[in-house]
Design an enzyme around this catalytic site. Structure first.
Site, PDB file in Angstrom:
ATOM      1  N   ASP A 499       2.258   7.180   3.588  1.00  0.00           N
ATOM      2  CA  ASP A 499       2.343   6.139   4.164  1.00  0.00           C
ATOM      3  C   ASP A 499       3.588   5.630   4.549  1.00  0.00           C
ATOM      4  OD1 ASP A 499       2.462   3.658   4.391  1.00  0.00           O
ATOM      5  OD2 ASP A 499       1.756   2.818   2.183  1.00  0.00           O
ATOM      6  N   ASP A 569      -2.543  -3.934   7.962  1.00  0.00           N
ATOM      7  CA  ASP A 569      -3.083  -3.978   6.421  1.00  0.00           C
ATOM      8  C   ASP A 569      -3.274  -5.609   6.340  1.00  0.00           C
ATOM      9  OD1 ASP A 569      -1.736  -2.009   4.730  1.00  0.00           O
ATOM     10  OD2 ASP A 569       0.574  -3.502   4.426  1.00  0.00           O
TER      11      ASP A 569
HETATM   12  C1  DGJ Z   1       1.349  -0.173   3.009  1.00  0.00           C
HETATM   13  C2  DGJ Z   1      -0.342   0.007   3.360  1.00  0.00           C
HETATM   14  O1  DGJ Z   1      -0.050  -0.344   4.115  1.00  0.00           O
HETATM   15  C3  DGJ Z   1      -1.209  -0.600   2.414  1.00  0.00           C
HETATM   16  O2  DGJ Z   1      -2.648  -0.053   2.305  1.00  0.00           O
HETATM   17  C4  DGJ Z   1      -0.510   0.066   0.929  1.00  0.00           C
HETATM   18  O3  DGJ Z   1      -0.525   1.214   0.915  1.00  0.00           O
HETATM   19  C5  DGJ Z   1       0.478  -0.840   0.647  1.00  0.00           C
HETATM   20  N1  DGJ Z   1       1.497   0.174   1.848  1.00  0.00           N
HETATM   21  C6  DGJ Z   1       1.080   0.262  -0.768  1.00  0.00           C
HETATM   22  O4  DGJ Z   1       2.193   0.381  -1.063  1.00  0.00           O
END
Ligand code: DGJ
Length: 749
Positions: A499, A569
């Site tokens: 990430d 997301d």
């Molecule tokens: C951002 C990501 O896009 C999410 O899927 C998740 O992993 C969060 N970060 C976790 O902090």
């Protein structure tokens, strides 16, 4: 594929009160395959001019397409008006200072403070295959690859003899695809320093401007929305200045004819194999001619080239289609699946995963995770991915990034016993990292505050209460990698979600010398590439999924390391229709992380049927993002059926040809798409009713891509019709209510 032809262009022009004859010796260098021709011409004086790019043309003499006689003033015959020539020619790599006032590909600053550049061809070479992009001291530059019989690469060498600066332009043509890839490498052959203020990957020129400009734009949870508008005089561009390719604009653009639709019209698609600041710009000059440039964003960029040092621009992929935007997308998909993505997982069906992020956020311990895994495995889910919150003392997003040690208050006994229990269920285990970040409240930051990107003496801007690590510093990379390796070696981790949750600010490095500070933007990206390359080389079995606050780094650079990227997301099935549509313009379904999540949706609050969420996630890698122990019994029981569908259809979806049949950007009432197996023996069609319109009781949707002369059975209804009928007569889908979907399987009989 690459051929060279010398030719003499002669023409008569009025000059100083008399009609005079001019002639110019030119060399046409052209690259042809069955589908396209890309041609350039070298003038007598060594200028490299664009000649033609588009559908395959005949083997005739095409030197007339350089349009040399177009203008009364050609330098060779009439040096006193060279300026006009320079400002109207189509250059393969534009330079400033000698009369071309349009966008340059190269800008320098020499030791005398001069910026003029004048590149002339000194030679060219042709090689079978596609050599890797190289730069001294850089271990890995992502780019497409091809074997000796799959492509041919032309390298044209140009030189500014005043500066002793050499620029190598590389062009690769793929034998079976309407694709050209380009890159540029600057080499300082002088005895003094040269500052490179910009080195774009290339430019393409047209003697027309009747195009629409398509770009993919958005924000967090709304990535890659398609925008289309006609070109106008002046400049239209998208860019990133954030250090990542970004939610806001994708490093993609297309110029398409005004009539271009999914099925008809011309499309030139451009994509940069790069994950940092970029610029994609179309410029219509008053002549009505168009120049398109793409590359690392020159904004805040400056690179010091000492004698004998080099700098390589990222690869620019250019796709041509004369059968519409759909065919352009399918070419990108084929290219990336076959010639960009690497590793053991590229062509393999990915495990159906369950990710605990939306299920638990930070509120979990080993027992809760195990119970989720257990319930998931009972329904056929194959991998548990433990997301954010397993390390340091992280119970919220305000600390511990950089402390990649297991939080034993949450996971008692560490990772190993949990992973062993999960493996004993027959499930794989995957883990989340955010390796480029550091929290101010972390042991790492306390020990090495100088490792964060910063300008000494200035406040540091926080985002999600975190700073960005200085990945240009090898010491930082080594340290972070050591921590990741320790975790990977401590337990059977088979998947990593990498990430990256903030853009860069106060871009300065405590490790770089003063004169190299502006290199940090690019050195940062190269550092990320180096670490991902190391990771995937040392752990070749790992399935790596990139992610950046959802889909802020969904780009071809990342795809070189990870076969899949978290798309957004926003897991709402209806929002995902647009996001996945936009993403599919350039990137294949096999790369799109897509999960079924719980409702009301956490990003948007909408409630959709579980079945629709499943059908929409089938268009990607497929998985779940919920606490399976807490959803309704009805939904839980639907999981095995969804997984069965995934196993059945995924080979067609991940390796087949995609056809977009609906477009929510133009009609918000429904969406539809289909995937057709390469041998056209089967197809999967999905329809989603978005807004039920009372006066539209049913809809007829024309299928695409089938063999017109074969019969296909709709496996869901038993109807058998010829491909021709399904494609011209279509399939009738009823209006079932809002947010209801239907997936149908067609099989040749
Ligand atoms: C951002 C990501 O896009 C999410 O899927 C998740 O992993 C969060 N970060 C976790 O902090």
């Amino acid at each position: 594929m690459v051929t060279e032809k010398k030719s003499t262009v002669t023409y008569r022009k009025w000059d100083r009160g008399a009609m005079r004859e001019f002639s110019e010796e030119v060399t046409i260098v052209r690259m042809d395959n069955d589908k396209i021709t890309y041609a350039m011409g070298i003038t007598q004086e060594g200028y490299l001019l664009h000649c033609y790019y588009g559908a395959r043309i005949g083997d005739d003499d095409i030197s007339y397409l350089m349009r040399l006689p177009d203008h009364p003033f050609t330098p060779n015959g009439n040096n006193r008006d060279r300026l006009i020539f320079m400002d109207s020619r189509a250059f393969e790599f534009s330079c400033p200072g000698t009369g071309d006032y349009r966008e340059p590909c190269l800008m320098v600053m020499d030791e005398d403070g001069m910026s003029t550049c004048d590149l002339r061809v000194t030679g060219f070479t042709v090689k079978k295959g596609k050599p890797a992009l190289k730069q001294k001291g850089v271990s890995c530059i992502p780019a497409t690859f091809a074997s000796a019989n799959e492509a041919e690469t032309l390298t044209v060498t140009l030189e500014d003899s005043h500066l002793s600066l050499v620029v190598e332009l590389t062009y690769t043509m793929f034998a079976k695809l309407p694709v050209i890839t380009r890159s540029a490498r600057a080499i300082n052959k002088s005895y003094s320093d040269i500052r490179i203020q910009r080195l774009l990957s290339g430019c393409v020129e047209w003697d027309r401007s009747d195009f629409d400009f398509i770009t993919l734009n958005g924000s967090w949870a709304r990535e890659r929305a398609v925008a289309r508008e006609p070109l106008h005089f002046g400049k239209q561009s998208v860019e990133s200045r954030r250090g990542i390719s970004s939610h806001q604009h994708n490093p993609f653009a297309a110029l398409v004819s005004h009539d271009a639709s999914e099925e008809v019209g011309e499309a030139y698609g451009f994509n940069l194999v790069y994950s940092g600041n970029f610029l994609a710009q179309a410029e219509v000059a008053t002549s009505g001619f168009t120049r398109f440039v793409m590359g690392i964003n020159p904004f805040d960029f400056s690179w010091l080239l000492r004698p004998e040092e080099d700098l390589t621009a990222p690869e620019m992929v250019i796709v041509y289609s004369d059968c519409g935007i759909g065919a352009m997308s399918r070419t990108f998909h084929d290219l990336y699946r076959g010639h960009l993505i690497r590793g053991q997982w590229r062509d393999r069906m990915r495990p159906v995963l369950i990710n605990n992020w939306e299920g638990t956020y930070f509120d979990f311990d080993e027992e809760k995770i195990y119970q989720i895994a257990k319930a998931a495995s009972e329904k056929g889910i194959e991998m548990l991915v433990l997301d954010d919150g397993w390390f340091g003392k992280r119970n919220y997003d305000d600390c511990s990034l950089g402390d990649w040690v297991v939080n034993e208050n949450k996971l008692h006994g560490g990772l190993k016993p949990l992973v062993e229990r999960i493996n004993a269920l027959g499930m794989k285990f995957g883990l989340w990292f955010e390796p480029e970040m550091v929290s101010p409240d972390s042991d790492l930051y306390r020990a090495h505050p100088d490792w964060a990107i910063q300008i000494i003496g200035r406040d540091m801007t926080q985002a999600r209460e975190q700073y960005v690590l200085d990945y240009s510093n090898p010491e930082v990379r080594e340290h972070v990698y050591g921590m990741i390796r320790a975790i990977l070696d401590s337990a059977n981790v088979e998947y990593i979600k990498w990430d990256m949750n903030r853009a860069l600010s106060e871009v300065g490095s405590t490790a770089l010398p003063r004169k190299r500070q502006r290199e940090l933007w690019h050195r940062y990206v190269l550092g990320v590439y180096e670490l991902q390359d190391r990771l995937t080389t040392d752990y070749p079995y790992l399935l790596l999924e990139n992610c950046s606050s959802g889909g802020a780094r969904f780009d071809a650079g990342m795809l070189y390391f990870s076969p899949q990227i978290w798309t957004s997301d926003d897991t709402d099935a209806i929002e995902r229709l647009k996001i996945q549509y936009g993403t599919s313009i350039c990137y294949p379904a096999s790369t799109m992380g897509a999960h079924v999540s719980d409702c009301p949706n956490h990003a948007i609050g909408r409630t959709t049927p579980f079945a629709t969420r499943g059908d929409v996630a089938l268009m990607g890698t497929f998985g779940y993002e919920l606490d399976v122990t807490r959803i309704s019994e009805e939904d839980r029981c639907a999981i095995p059926g969804q997984i069965e569908k995934f196993k059945k259809y995924n080979p067609i979806i991940s390796a087949g040809d995609q056809y977009r049949l609906g477009n929510l950007f133009e009609d918000d009432s429904y969406d539809a798409w289909m995937f057709v197996a390469k041998d056209r023996s089967e197809a999967v069609f999905t329809f989603v009713q978005v807004l039920n319109k009372p006066s539209t009781p049913s809809r007829r949707i024309l299928l695409r891509g089938l063999d017109p002369d074969r019969d296909y059975r709709n496996e869901d209804t038993g109807e058998i019709r010829s491909g021709k009928t399904w494609m011209k007569g279509g399939v009738i889908v009823g209006a079932f209510g809002d947010f209801v979907s239907r997936t149908m399987h067609f099989k040749a009989v």
